[in-house]
Design a protein around this motif. Sequence first.
Motif, PDB file in Angstrom:
ATOM      1  N   SER A 183       0.832  -1.210   0.000  1.00 14.86           N
ATOM      2  CA  SER A 183       0.000   0.000   0.000  1.00 14.86           C
ATOM      3  C   SER A 183       0.864   1.256   0.000  1.00 14.86           C
ATOM      4  N   PHE A 184       1.932   1.224   0.783  1.00 13.46           N
ATOM      5  CA  PHE A 184       2.851   2.377   0.836  1.00 13.46           C
ATOM      6  C   PHE A 184       3.459   2.645  -0.531  1.00 13.46           C
ATOM      7  N   GLN A 185       3.935   1.603  -1.211  1.00 12.90           N
ATOM      8  CA  GLN A 185       4.567   1.781  -2.514  1.00 12.90           C
ATOM      9  C   GLN A 185       3.575   2.309  -3.546  1.00 12.90           C
ATOM     10  N   ARG A 186       2.326   1.814  -3.501  1.00 12.33           N
ATOM     11  CA  ARG A 186       1.313   2.285  -4.459  1.00 12.33           C
ATOM     12  C   ARG A 186       0.975   3.754  -4.225  1.00 12.33           C
ATOM     13  N   MET A 187       0.788   4.156  -2.978  1.00 17.12           N
ATOM     14  CA  MET A 187       0.485   5.566  -2.697  1.00 17.12           C
ATOM     15  C   MET A 187       1.657   6.463  -3.069  1.00 17.12           C
ATOM     16  N   LYS A 188       2.863   5.968  -2.812  1.00 17.32           N
ATOM     17  CA  LYS A 188       4.045   6.755  -3.182  1.00 17.32           C
ATOM     18  C   LYS A 188       4.102   6.950  -4.692  1.00 17.32           C
ATOM     19  N   PHE A 189       3.772   5.903  -5.466  1.00 17.51           N
ATOM     20  CA  PHE A 189       3.770   6.021  -6.935  1.00 17.51           C
ATOM     21  C   PHE A 189       2.720   7.033  -7.396  1.00 17.51           C
ATOM     22  N   ILE A 190       1.540   6.993  -6.808  1.00 24.57           N
ATOM     23  CA  ILE A 190       0.467   7.907  -7.222  1.00 24.57           C
ATOM     24  C   ILE A 190       0.833   9.352  -6.917  1.00 24.57           C
ATOM     25  N   LEU A 191       1.375   9.601  -5.725  1.00 22.06           N
ATOM     26  CA  LEU A 191       1.733  10.974  -5.354  1.00 22.06           C
ATOM     27  C   LEU A 191       2.894  11.489  -6.187  1.00 22.06           C
ATOM     28  N   ASP A 192       3.820  10.610  -6.555  1.00 16.31           N
ATOM     29  CA  ASP A 192       4.905  11.036  -7.442  1.00 16.31           C
ATOM     30  C   ASP A 192       4.358  11.404  -8.816  1.00 16.31           C
ATOM     31  N   GLU A 193       3.378  10.636  -9.299  1.00 17.16           N
ATOM     32  CA  GLU A 193       2.779  10.960 -10.597  1.00 17.16           C
ATOM     33  C   GLU A 193       2.002  12.278 -10.541  1.00 17.16           C
ATOM     34  N   LYS A 194       1.350  12.538  -9.393  1.00 21.84           N
ATOM     35  CA  LYS A 194       0.594  13.777  -9.234  1.00 21.84           C
ATOM     36  C   LYS A 194       1.490  14.955  -8.840  1.00 21.84           C
ATOM     37  N   LYS A 195       2.782  14.636  -8.543  1.00 25.65           N
ATOM     38  CA  LYS A 195       3.747  15.663  -8.134  1.00 25.65           C
ATOM     39  C   LYS A 195       3.260  16.414  -6.905  1.00 25.65           C
ATOM     40  N   VAL A 196       2.888  15.609  -5.888  1.00 26.13           N
ATOM     41  CA  VAL A 196       2.421  16.155  -4.615  1.00 26.13           C
ATOM     42  C   VAL A 196       3.476  15.879  -3.556  1.00 26.13           C
ATOM     43  N   GLU A 197       3.775  16.885  -2.720  1.00 31.16           N
ATOM     44  CA  GLU A 197       4.736  16.692  -1.646  1.00 31.16           C
ATOM     45  C   GLU A 197       4.121  15.849  -0.532  1.00 31.16           C
ATOM     46  N   TYR A 198       4.960  14.966   0.045  1.00 34.75           N
ATOM     47  CA  TYR A 198       4.433  14.078   1.077  1.00 34.75           C
ATOM     48  C   TYR A 198       5.540  13.685   2.042  1.00 34.75           C
ATOM     49  N   ASP A 199       5.124  13.298   3.234  1.00 34.47           N
ATOM     50  CA  ASP A 199       6.019  12.760   4.257  1.00 34.47           C
ATOM     51  C   ASP A 199       5.836  11.239   4.273  1.00 34.47           C
ATOM     52  N   GLU A 200       6.920  10.487   4.128  1.00 40.37           N
ATOM     53  CA  GLU A 200       6.814   9.030   4.054  1.00 40.37           C
ATOM     54  C   GLU A 200       6.216   8.437   5.326  1.00 40.37           C
ATOM     55  N   GLN A 201       6.499   9.021   6.474  1.00 38.09           N
ATOM     56  CA  GLN A 201       5.904   8.523   7.718  1.00 38.09           C
ATOM     57  C   GLN A 201       4.385   8.675   7.694  1.00 38.09           C
ATOM     58  N   ALA A 202       3.909   9.741   7.031  1.00 39.71           N
ATOM     59  CA  ALA A 202       2.465   9.920   6.895  1.00 39.71           C
ATOM     60  C   ALA A 202       1.851   8.801   6.058  1.00 39.71           C
ATOM     61  N   LEU A 203       2.552   8.375   5.007  1.00 38.54           N
ATOM     62  CA  LEU A 203       2.048   7.288   4.179  1.00 38.54           C
ATOM     63  C   LEU A 203       2.028   5.963   4.952  1.00 38.54           C
ATOM     64  N   TRP A 204       3.015   5.753   5.827  1.00 36.23           N
ATOM     65  CA  TRP A 204       3.004   4.536   6.648  1.00 36.23           C
ATOM     66  C   TRP A 204       1.819   4.540   7.607  1.00 36.23           C
ATOM     67  N   VAL A 205       1.487   5.691   8.150  1.00 38.20           N
ATOM     68  CA  VAL A 205       0.317   5.785   9.040  1.00 38.20           C
ATOM     69  C   VAL A 205      -0.952   5.432   8.276  1.00 38.20           C
ATOM     70  N   ILE A 206      -1.082   5.946   7.057  1.00 39.68           N
ATOM     71  CA  ILE A 206      -2.271   5.657   6.244  1.00 39.68           C
ATOM     72  C   ILE A 206      -2.320   4.181   5.868  1.00 39.68           C
ATOM     73  N   ALA A 207      -1.168   3.617   5.492  1.00 40.96           N
ATOM     74  CA  ALA A 207      -1.130   2.204   5.092  1.00 40.96           C
ATOM     75  C   ALA A 207      -1.520   1.287   6.247  1.00 40.96           C
ATOM     76  N   ASN A 208      -1.063   1.590   7.447  1.00 39.15           N
ATOM     77  CA  ASN A 208      -1.435   0.767   8.607  1.00 39.15           C
ATOM     78  C   ASN A 208      -2.900   0.938   8.976  1.00 39.15           C
ATOM     79  N   ALA A 209      -3.421   2.151   8.812  1.00 46.63           N
ATOM     80  CA  ALA A 209      -4.835   2.395   9.139  1.00 46.63           C
ATOM     81  C   ALA A 209      -5.774   1.738   8.145  1.00 46.63           C
ATOM     82  N   ALA A 210      -5.324   1.477   6.911  1.00 52.73           N
ATOM     83  CA  ALA A 210      -6.182   0.886   5.883  1.00 52.73           C
ATOM     84  C   ALA A 210      -6.492  -0.576   6.160  1.00 52.73           C
ATOM     85  N   GLU A 211      -5.669  -1.267   6.970  1.00 52.21           N
ATOM     86  CA  GLU A 211      -5.919  -2.658   7.375  1.00 52.21           C
ATOM     87  C   GLU A 211      -6.062  -3.594   6.178  1.00 52.21           C
TER      88      GLU A 211
END
Length: 584
Positions: A183-211
């Motif tokens: 899930s982390f790798q997929r979200m990272k790919f999408i945000l890179d394609e959208k050219k959106v700034e992000y914090d990787e720790q934030a993506l880990w929080v979202i990935a764990n919350a998605a269950e």
Amino acid sequence: MSYQALYRVWRPQRFDEIVGQQVITTTLKNALITHQTSHAYLFTGPRGTGKTSAAKIFAKAINCHHLKDGEPCNECDTCRQITAGQMNDVIEIDAASNNGVEEIRDIRDKAKYAPTQADYKVYIIDEVHMLSTGAFNALLKTLEEPPANVVFILATTEPHKIPLTIISRTQRFDFRRISSDDSFQRMKFILDEKKVEYDEQALWVIANAAEGGMRDALSILDQVLSFSDNEVTLDNSLLVTGSVTKELLQQYFTQICQHKSADALSTMQGILDEGKDGQRFIEDVISFARDILLYQEAPEMVDATSTGMSKEQYDELVKLASPDVIYAMINQLNEIQQEMRFTTHPDVYLEVLTVKLSQLKAKSVSTPVNTETRVSTDDDTVASLERQINSLKQTVTQLQQGQVQQPVQQPNRSSTRKPKTTQIKVNLSKVYPVLEAATKDDLISLRNLWEDMMNMLTVQQRALLHVSQPVAASADGVIVAFEYGLLYQKAVDDQTLEDDMESDLNKLSGETRTVVFVPKDQWPTIRKDFIDQHNLNGDQNSTENSQNDSKDQTNEDSQPVIDDKMVSEAQKLFGENIVEVKND
């Protein structure tokens, strides 16, 4: 055009884009390449794991004339129309709102007609477990004798509600939960394609919350982007998901391990005051304790980067509690989590939980405080064990010399009498009629049906029968032996269980059987008593047959003894239920 959610914009259009289901996508691509596709598929698994997306991609691939390594080209008119939902030959149906017999009959009638635009007519039935019994029966005939150029793809999150007759006529694919790393790798790919700034720790929080749900992860990411104006930060992701920061979790864990109840209560209250959800707080604490436990036993299994902590922090935390204490913590957390589901005052439960966890640590460390007492106790235990070993050596020497002392046998007599006081009574009037007509073929036939019968029972009934097995069967009955006396008594008192088993066996075999329960430890005695009684009855009526058997008694007198020994050895090796003695 209006804004579309991320999970719709970034829905997979090729098999390789489906996250975390490599085994399934590889199997489907190979089937398309070799032209070995089935007429019906069943996609099962948790929500948001790619079942419907895989079904749509398969519908495109099977109708695409420019297939490349099992992947649709997504450029021809057929692929574009299916992607846009404009292809008449690809029909997607929601079984939750079309679960009647008439809707399925309409599908069955229309399926007979050839496709108008594509090569194959594909029916995608989502949440198929919502169909009624009559609708399943109407669908069964079509799956059993499918028309040419028609493919059915059934998708469900609850496969146990689908009749076995439907499952047996499909190819089943079980979609697994998506790992946090995928899930982390997929979200990272999408945000890179959208050219959106992000914090990787934030993506880990979202990935764990998605269950384990990719769609849930993208929905949470959508919320974070909306909340923070196209920027993904750790604080915003914690606010949206209701999760707790690792610093506060580390502080809370340290305080309860040091049995500082007041400080732990203050930390917990501060977390709730920030608007954190109580259920999410408990889940975060369980996950935190689990990471520490894994780091204690197998550090390589814990990815420090994904948890937002460093190796040095884990090294300090593992010193605070032993594995036994962490086990007890997780048990307490699970119990409170279940109780909190039915309350409107979660803060009260969390306060009680915090005090319990703090006292749990205090109790666990109170025992080894007096080290002198512990050392002396260990010395006494070692001395006692040495005396027992010396005594056993003397006993062995005496036995080798033929000097067997009588007092050695005294403890065995008393110990053998105790189990007799807890004997469980068995209704032999139900057992003996089954044994009189029992055959090996009936038992083998029943064991072949046993798993199907178990699947037809409820979850509670299957749990009760998990430690049981059929040990004898006839055309009219079956004897089921239970491993534990407590479960045997519970089964005897449950008339509904007996009725359901008899009804399900009747459906599977077409024969009416009476179900009888016995304890497994008493089964050999019951069987032996029946055989002895049967032999006695046979001897009284065998005077006429003794003359006819005189030809078979030309062997030596020792032959029956030898045969009995062979039978006894065979029963020891293979078990009494397997060995069958036949007279030539």
